[in-house]
Design a protein around this motif. Structure first.
Motif, short mmCIF file in Angstrom:
data_model
loop_
_atom_site.label_atom_id
_atom_site.label_comp_id
_atom_site.label_asym_id
_atom_site.label_seq_id
_atom_site.Cartn_x
_atom_site.Cartn_y
_atom_site.Cartn_z
N ASP A 5 6.68 8.58 3.21
CA ASP A 5 7.43 7.84 3.03
C ASP A 5 6.64 7.35 1.70
O ASP A 5 5.72 7.36 1.05
CB ASP A 5 8.44 6.97 3.39
CG ASP A 5 7.05 5.88 3.98
OD1 ASP A 5 6.01 6.63 4.63
OD2 ASP A 5 7.11 5.10 5.04
N TRP A 6 7.69 6.50 0.56
CA TRP A 6 6.53 5.71 -0.24
C TRP A 6 6.15 4.76 0.03
O TRP A 6 4.32 4.28 -0.74
CB TRP A 6 8.28 4.95 -1.24
CG TRP A 6 8.61 3.60 0.12
CD1 TRP A 6 9.58 3.54 0.37
CD2 TRP A 6 8.12 1.77 -0.92
NE1 TRP A 6 9.69 2.20 1.60
CE2 TRP A 6 8.76 1.28 0.41
CE3 TRP A 6 7.12 1.26 -0.57
CZ2 TRP A 6 8.56 -0.24 0.49
CZ3 TRP A 6 6.85 0.07 -0.99
CH2 TRP A 6 7.90 -0.19 -0.34
N ARG A 7 5.94 3.87 1.63
CA ARG A 7 4.68 3.37 1.67
C ARG A 7 3.54 4.18 1.88
O ARG A 7 2.11 3.83 1.62
CB ARG A 7 5.30 2.41 3.14
CG ARG A 7 5.73 1.22 2.77
CD ARG A 7 6.47 0.41 4.28
NE ARG A 7 7.88 0.28 3.88
CZ ARG A 7 8.26 0.73 5.16
NH1 ARG A 7 7.90 1.74 6.10
NH2 ARG A 7 9.52 0.77 5.08
N THR A 8 3.77 5.52 2.36
CA THR A 8 2.88 6.33 2.96
C THR A 8 1.26 6.17 1.46
O THR A 8 0.37 6.10 1.05
CB THR A 8 2.14 6.86 3.33
OG1 THR A 8 3.03 7.26 4.90
CG2 THR A 8 1.37 8.20 4.04
N LEU A 9 2.57 6.25 0.14
CA LEU A 9 2.54 7.10 -0.76
C LEU A 9 1.78 6.05 -1.78
O LEU A 9 0.79 6.63 -2.13
CB LEU A 9 3.57 7.72 -1.99
CG LEU A 9 2.97 8.32 -3.10
CD1 LEU A 9 2.34 9.19 -3.13
CD2 LEU A 9 4.89 8.51 -3.17
N LEU A 10 2.18 4.91 -1.41
CA LEU A 10 1.36 3.96 -2.54
C LEU A 10 0.62 3.40 -1.43
O LEU A 10 -0.97 2.85 -2.01
CB LEU A 10 2.87 2.38 -2.00
CG LEU A 10 1.98 1.37 -2.70
CD1 LEU A 10 1.95 1.13 -3.93
CD2 LEU A 10 2.95 -0.29 -1.58
N ALA A 11 -0.24 4.09 -0.19
CA ALA A 11 -0.90 3.35 0.57
C ALA A 11 -2.62 4.38 -0.26
O ALA A 11 -3.64 4.14 -0.49
CB ALA A 11 -1.45 3.41 1.78
N ILE A 12 -1.66 5.82 -0.44
CA ILE A 12 -2.80 6.56 -1.23
C ILE A 12 -3.11 6.54 -1.78
O ILE A 12 -4.42 6.47 -3.11
CB ILE A 12 -2.40 8.57 -0.53
CG1 ILE A 12 -2.24 8.46 1.05
CG2 ILE A 12 -2.70 8.63 -1.19
CD1 ILE A 12 -1.60 9.30 1.07
#
Length: 111
Positions: A5-12
């Motif tokens: 999801d976008w939150r995981t991608l943002l964290a990475i």
């Protein structure tokens, strides 16, 4: 296999940026960086402090609790390794001596 999801991608992406910035920060300066003498002196002890922080709990604890018996092969192996190191020096001899005490106690006596 898994959903991104976008939150995981943002964290990475954020973690990657922080890593690149902190590691590349020293390349931005045109002059050499000089650590204070006290910092250089303190960093000399960092490897042995880290090693002690990793090894000491493994020697004196089991399952998060302090060992409550003297019949533990780790205690005798540590004592033998420390004695070897102060007698002869050298890391390889210390490891071999400690394992030479540890393995028979663990395998033969089940300590």
């Amino acid at each position: 296999m898994f959903e991104l999801d976008w939150r995981t991608l943002l964290a990475i992406v954020a973690l990657a940026l922080v890593t690149v910035l902190t590691r590349g920060f020293f390349f931005l300066s045109e002059r050499d960086w000089k650590l204070p003498h006290w910092a250089e002196r303190g960093l000399q002890y960092a490897p042995i402090a880290a090693l002690a922080a990793v090894v000491a709990p493994e020697v004196v604890m089991t399952q998060g609790q302090l060992i409550d018996t003297w019949q533990d092969a780790r205690l005798f192996a540590t004592a033998a390794g420390v004695a070897w190191f102060f007698w002869r020096g050298g890391v390889l001899g210390t490891i071999v001596c400690g394992m030479a005490v540890f393995l028979p106690l663990r395998l033969a006596l089940g300590w």
